[in-house]
Design a protein around this motif. Structure first.
Motif, mmCIF file in Angstrom:
data_model
loop_
_atom_site.group_PDB
_atom_site.id
_atom_site.type_symbol
_atom_site.label_atom_id
_atom_site.label_comp_id
_atom_site.label_asym_id
_atom_site.label_seq_id
_atom_site.Cartn_x
_atom_site.Cartn_y
_atom_site.Cartn_z
ATOM 1 N N GLN A 113 0.842 -1.192 0.000
ATOM 2 C CA GLN A 113 0.000 0.000 0.000
ATOM 3 C C GLN A 113 0.880 1.246 0.000
ATOM 4 O OE1 GLN A 113 -1.815 -0.852 3.843
ATOM 5 N NE2 GLN A 113 -3.839 -0.850 2.886
ATOM 6 N N SER A 168 -1.433 -1.411 10.137
ATOM 7 C CA SER A 168 -0.493 -1.622 9.032
ATOM 8 C C SER A 168 0.898 -1.125 9.409
ATOM 9 C CB SER A 168 -0.973 -0.894 7.778
ATOM 10 O OG SER A 168 -2.172 -1.466 7.295
ATOM 11 N N SER A 204 -7.979 -1.195 -3.456
ATOM 12 C CA SER A 204 -6.997 -0.252 -3.970
ATOM 13 C C SER A 204 -5.712 -0.343 -3.161
ATOM 14 C CB SER A 204 -7.540 1.175 -3.899
ATOM 15 O OG SER A 204 -6.556 2.107 -4.325
ATOM 16 N N ARG A 205 -4.569 -0.322 -3.844
ATOM 17 C CA ARG A 205 -3.284 -0.287 -3.147
ATOM 18 C C ARG A 205 -2.922 1.141 -2.739
ATOM 19 N NH1 ARG A 205 0.300 -4.784 -3.708
ATOM 20 N NH2 ARG A 205 -0.547 -6.444 -5.004
ATOM 21 N N VAL A 207 -4.208 4.235 -0.801
ATOM 22 C CA VAL A 207 -5.216 4.408 0.243
ATOM 23 C C VAL A 207 -5.107 5.808 0.847
ATOM 24 C CG1 VAL A 207 -5.299 1.939 0.792
ATOM 25 C CG2 VAL A 207 -3.659 3.409 1.987
ATOM 26 N N LEU A 236 -2.699 4.738 5.888
ATOM 27 C CA LEU A 236 -2.528 3.384 6.395
ATOM 28 C C LEU A 236 -3.352 3.228 7.652
ATOM 29 C CD1 LEU A 236 1.316 2.728 6.021
ATOM 30 C CD2 LEU A 236 -0.497 2.433 4.327
#
Length: 428
Positions: free
Chosen positions: A321, A382, A372-373, A375, A378
């Motif tokens: 991400q 994460s 979706s990568r 974002v 986080l």
């Protein structure tokens, strides 16, 4: 090259013995921390023997990095084996589920210091595999030097599997007999890096990255389909060099095409510098006694001082991400650890010290387009692999976002433009 400035002092000469796996492994004390090299360097034969003898200990900690394949001790978590890792992988999922795995947050540059005797996790034993000795009488670690050679120099007990299948590599990989306590002749497979041919998506991303690579560039690659696809697009470049944490099959093609000769490298010109090598059986044959490849310790390959000397440096990695402020997560799905930081933070910092380029290349979505990568931010669980202060170029199949020197608002807008269209409104 002499890498002693980047390594701890050598231990006093050891009383080297040749013997069976059973005799050698019986020297491991109960409760020991046993360091095992990662990837293609994993000594499968010694680990099979250790598992067969497991009733001889009540507890053994196995500390390792990424494991390419399942190895026998993984079948016996807590009986007596428990595991720790600085770079988790799919092979460790089952022992993690069994509560027998601990994660060690550490970049690749920090790994050598973890297991030294003065470090936080001093090794009691290291199990390595080495090639058969060359005409000079030296053995070679073959495919992995990294933090491993540091532990060889400092661990109380060094047990080496002499594997005729392991390629002989030069540089810091070379060991004298007296640096090893036990030599055990055991033939086992050298674990290969399994890879698939890059698809249309990977090739599209690779095309955008390749545009950043000019003649004379010094390259660092991560692992995966996108790096392999990029290397396949650089045949028409000239005087490329490699200073990387890892090399794999794609490097062979670059050498054969004449694109890669290191002629313009600022350090170690004309040498391919790496600390890990992983690939196919063909790649291992190419690596064997190849004078163009020099294996170096992580203290050298990932040193900010050395990286700052590189000119026209392009580091290429990936991510899980990227948040709109540029914060990069390359190692977790929420709270679930799926990888580790590796060298990404090290190379991102190094690239910025001398006007280089740090690239994160990734598909815009995951889970077959459902996620979706890119974002908004986080989530709280994460992992931050690379802070936003080190974010530079982010590339997806929809283009490139240039983040270095940009305001938060400019970053957010640039990243929205390269997100998948299905998610752009959600990122507004």
């Amino acid at each position: 090259m002499d890498f002693d400035d980047y390594l701890p002092p050598r231990a006093a000469p050891r009383q080297t013995r040749d013997g069976s796996a059973e005799r050698a492994l019986r020297q491991i004390p109960d409760g020991a921390r046993v360091v095992v090299p990662p990837m293609s360097a994993t000594p499968v034969g010694l680990l099979d023997a250790l598992d067969e003898m497991r009733d001889g200990w009540t507890e053994i900690e196995i500390a390792t990095g990424s494991l390419f394949e399942h190895v026998a001790p993984l079948d016996h978590p807590h009986q007596p084996f428990r595991f720790s890792t600085y770079q988790t992988s799919g092979s460790l999922r089952e022992v993690e589920a069994a509560g027998a795995l601990e994660h060690i947050p550490a970049t690749y540059a920090q790994v050598p210091g973890l297991f030294r005797q003065e470090g936080p996790l001093p090794a009691d034993t290291i199990l390595i595999q080495v090639s058969e000795p060359g005409p000079e009488g030296l053995y070679s670690l073959g495919t992995s030097v990294g933090g491993i050679v540091d532990v060889v120099r400092t661990a109380p007990l060094v047990i080496a599997q002499v594997n005729p299948n392991l390629p002989y590599s030069f540089g810091a990989a070379e060991l004298r007999r007296e640096e090893i306590d036990w030599l055990v002749s055991l033939e086992s497979p050298v674990l290969e890096l399994r890879r698939s041919e890059p698809g249309a998506l990977e090739r599209e991303i690779a095309g955008a990255v390749a545009e950043l690579v000019t003649d004379g560039a010094t390259l660092q690659f991560g692992i995966g389909g996108v790096p392999e696809a990029i290397m396949g697009l650089l045949d028409d470049r000239r005087d490329l060099g490699i200073h990387s944490g890892l090399i794999s099959d794609g490097v062979m093609g670059l050498v054969e095409s004449g694109a890669l000769n290191g002629a313009r490298k600022a350090t170690a010109p004309e040498l391919i510098i790496t600390t890990e090598a992983a690939g196919s059986a063909e790649f291992f044959r190419w690596l064997d006694r190849n004078p163009a490849v020099c294996m170096a310790p992580a203290g050298y390959t990932h040193s900010l001082d050395v990286l700052a000397r590189q000119t026209n440096f392009v580091g290429i990695n990936s991510a899980v991400q990227v948040a709109l402020d540029g914060t990069i997560n390359a190692e977790s799905l929420g709270a679930r650890q799926i990888s580790g930081p590796g060298g990404q933070p090290d190379f991102a910092a190094g690239a910025m010290l001398n006007g280089g380029v740090s690239v994160v290349a990734m598909p815009s979505t995951a889970a077959r387009g459902r996620v979706s990568r890119i974002v908004r931010r986080l989530d709280s669980e994460s992992v931050v692999t690379t802070p936003r202060t080190l974010a530079d170029r982010i590339i997806t199949e929809f283009g490139m976002a240039e983040l270095a020197g940009r305001t938060l608002g400019q970053r957010a807008e640039a990243l929205r433009r390269i997100a998948h269209p299905d998610f752009r409104d959600d990122l507004a």
